[in-house]
Design a protein around this motif. Structure first.
Motif, short mmCIF file in Angstrom:
data_model
loop_
_atom_site.label_atom_id
_atom_site.label_comp_id
_atom_site.label_asym_id
_atom_site.label_seq_id
_atom_site.Cartn_x
_atom_site.Cartn_y
_atom_site.Cartn_z
N GLN A 125 3.26 -7.41 -9.94
CA GLN A 125 4.30 -8.07 -9.14
C GLN A 125 5.69 -7.49 -9.39
N GLY B 39 6.53 -4.76 -8.42
CA GLY B 39 6.86 -3.87 -7.31
C GLY B 39 6.76 -2.40 -7.70
N ALA C 145 4.88 -0.25 -5.17
CA ALA C 145 5.19 -0.59 -3.78
C ALA C 145 5.18 0.65 -2.89
#
Lengths: 371, 293
Positions: free
Chosen positions: A339, A341, A344
């Motif tokens: 989480q 990122g 990403a």
């Protein structure tokens, strides 16, 4: 410590057969006073039959059901200290909200004034103060849910049965009602027996969960036990997301199994139950257990490293994941995205390394995976 | 405005054309004869081919106790017959709607329908064959030693009631089945779970739910019974004293069309009053009930 209290519900080797099909197969368990107990299973596993036996709509062919320590043999649903919240709620459309809540009290012969007072007080407790005069169809889905629960709880049952009551609601309301149900249960302290096929509902709400399959409990434990220490391949596959890897046990070293798939991918996992060398096995690796790395060196030393190509990116906010194909065998593998990122910018087709702690992967002798 | 449907006058014409057969039927076969009958009922014959407008026909009805008696008797027996039909039809409808499955339910429905494949006259004559003094049933009673001589079972009020219930049964069963079928079984289970006994479930859940269907069935059966001519006449004979027989007598035997027309309107008034009363009593709206029939 005081002597163990009588459990509110005790099921003793209950059996129910329909023609050749055994819906509930010699099931035994007990539910402690004041706890939230869920029965989790796929449709057709017998959980509805079990609930209807507890409510009294179906008689068991064998075994017994005790509620508050008393055998329920030959006791009709209208005489059991049990109330049920139906899947479609089954509120009486010909009555007002207040009359719905007071219905059970009226059947017990409670005087009208007392009935109204109790119904109003109960509606207030579930956050529907002043709704007594309303018609049922004037309420929203969540409010109806609360009326259905209030209608049962006003009778102060030993046990409240809930038959997938959130099934008919839309996602947003379902999430909201989950929290509300848990708070209501805590506030009233009534023993709840909840059936669902939704593992998230069972995990979030329950103190204990029985995972049911083919009329039996595969495992009975706390949500944490089911999630982290599944007892059977069925539980590992049914509760939470999991990568299932079928293969043979190439080597067994203490509690550690080296699994080799038919295509030749090898990985290590912890044996959750004794595994014989050369036997067919099933290994499970949770998506959040595996770690991604751009280079193999970034992964913790001493762990096997694997590599794969990104097949697709499954963005879902905090539940985002990436679907990989293992490089040599094209085995499909799902890994949760951190989480932070960090990944990403991952692209479809990109080659990436991954690894996992074998202690957090589970391995079972391959049984037939029922349903 | 939705301009794809064409100009307003075109749409109105379309609706008009679609409704035309129904309106024509309504006007030619219901409104016209009734207007004619109404006019007929308000005149009095003073001399051959000479008539004056008067209330004499209605006055006769109110001053002649025989007519009054028959009128009230017809209403009371019709009401009893409707109630009996409901009591007989409800278990049948419950079985079809809730207990029987698939083929069994269809079969039960057909069994209710079969008597209607035969004309009402033949059906009623069938009852006469069974019940008359030299008929089947009295014969059986004598054979079993329950009677010394074959009893005459025809020409009693009870016989008329049996015939009327038999004739009306289907018209009660159909709306009851449809209203009971729409009752969600989980409501019954929920009531049971909340501590209700069988009679309490019937009173608090089943009857309130089925009320529009019950009212619809009762209205249809009451109207059919009130206007029935054949069954009371054949099964009750001269002692039947049914109001439709009085109308028949005035029109056909006495050629007193004026009196017959007035009686016809009184019967219409009676059935309207009773239906209105029934709706008020059950707290139903006419439109809701009619959707059930």
């Amino acid at each position: 410590m005081s002597a163990p209290a009588t459990p509110d519900l005790e099921v003793r080797a209950a059996v129910k057969r329909f023609a050749e099909h055994t819906a509930v197969d010699a099931l035994s368990f007990s539910v402690a006073r004041g706890s939230f107990f869920s029965i989790l299973g796929p449709s057709g596993c017998g959980k509805t039959t079990l609930l209807r036996m507890i409510a009294g709509f179906i008689q068991p062919d064998d075994g017994d059901i005790l509620i508050g320590g008393n055998s329920m043999k030959g006791v009709g649903p209208n005489r059991r200290p049990v109330n049920m919240v139906f899947q479609q709620l089954a509120l009486f459309p010909m009555m007002s909200v207040g009359e719905n809540v007071a219905f059970g009290l009226a059947r017990r012969g409670v005087a009208r004034a007392e009935r109204t007072r109790k119904a109003d007080a109960m509606l207030e407790r579930v956050g529907l103060a002043g709704a007594a005069r309303k018609k049922v169809d004037e309420l929203s889905g969540g409010q109806r849910q609360r009326v259905a629960i209030a209608r049962s709880l006003v009778l102060e049952p030993t046990l409240l049965l809930l038959d997938e009551p959130l099934g008919a609601l839309d996602l947003k309301l379902r999430e909201h009602m989950k929290i509300e149900l848990k708070q209501l249960q805590a506030a009233f302290g009534t023993t709840f027996v909840y059936i669902t096929h939704d593992q998230s509902e069972a995990l979030v709400l329950s103190d204990h969960v029985g995972v049911m399959n083919r009329g039996r409990f595969e495992q009975l434990g706390t949500p944490q036990q089911l999630y982290y220490e599944p007892a059977t391949p069925f539980v590992a596959g049914f509760v939470g997301a999991n990568n299932r890897i079928a293969g043979t046990a190439l080597a067994v070293n203490g509690g550690r199994v080296t699994v080799r798939t038919a295509d030749g991918w090898t990985l290590e996992a912890r044996a959750s139950s004794p595994v014989a060398g050369g036997a067919a096995v099933e290994a499970f690796v949770r998506p959040e257990v595996a770690m991604l790395a751009r280079t193999a060196a970034e992964l913790p030393a001493g762990q096997a490293t694997h590599s794969g190509e990104v097949e697709s990116l499954l963005f879902d906010g905090a539940n985002s994941a990436v679907l990989l194909r293992e490089s040599s065998t094209k085995f499909e593998f799902r890994i949760a995205l951190p989480q932070t990122g960090q990944y990403a910018d991952l692209k479809v087709g990109e080659r990436i390394h991954f690894g996992f702690d074998p202690e957090r992967a589970t391995c079972f002798p391959a049984g037939d995976r029922h349903g | 405005m939705d301009d794809t449907a064409g100009p307003a006058w075109q749409r109105r014409l379309m609706v008009g054309l679609l409704l035309a057969p129904a309106l024509l039927w309504l006007f030619a076969l219901i409104v016209l004869p009734h207007v004619d009958l109404a006019l007929l009922s308000f005149r009095e014959r003073t001399a051959p081919r000479e008539f004056v407008t008067s209330l004499a026909q209605y006055r006769t009805f109110f001053t002649e106790p025989l007519y009054w008696h028959i009128f009230v008797r017809t209403a009371v027996i019709s009401a009893i017959s409707t109630a009996l039909t409901f009591l007989v039809a409800f278990p049948i409808a419950w079985t079809i709607a809730k207990l029987a499955r698939g083929r069994a339910a269809t079969l039960l429905f057909v069994v209710c329908l079969i008597p209607f494949w035969v004309s009402e006259t033949v059906r009623t004559l069938g009852w006469m064959i069974l019940l008359r003094e030299s008929g089947v049933l009295p014969g059986i009673l004598v054979h079993l030693g329950l009677a010394d001589a074959p009893p005459e079972l025809l020409y009693h009020d009870a016989t008329i009631l049996v015939g009327l219930v038999y004739t009306s049964l289907l018209f009660m069963v159909v709306p009851l089945v449809s209203s009971l079928e729409s009752l969600d079984n989980s409501l019954i289970e929920a009531a049971y779970d909340l501590g209700a006994s069988g009679p309490a479930i019937l009173r608090r859940i089943v009857i309130p739910h089925a009320l529009p269907g019950i009212t619809a069935g009762c209205i249809v059966v009451f109207m059919l019974t009130l206007g029935n001519y054949l069954t009371p006449n054949l099964l009750g004979g001269t002692s039947s004293q049914w109001f439709t027989e009085q109308i028949y007598t005035q029109f056909i035997t006495r050629f007193n069309w004026e009196q017959g027309a007035a009686f016809g309107f009184l019967l219409l008034g009676l059935s309207t009053t009773m239906v209105w009363f029934g709706l008020k009593l059950s707290g139903q709206r006419f439109s809701d009930v009619m959707r059930r029939t």
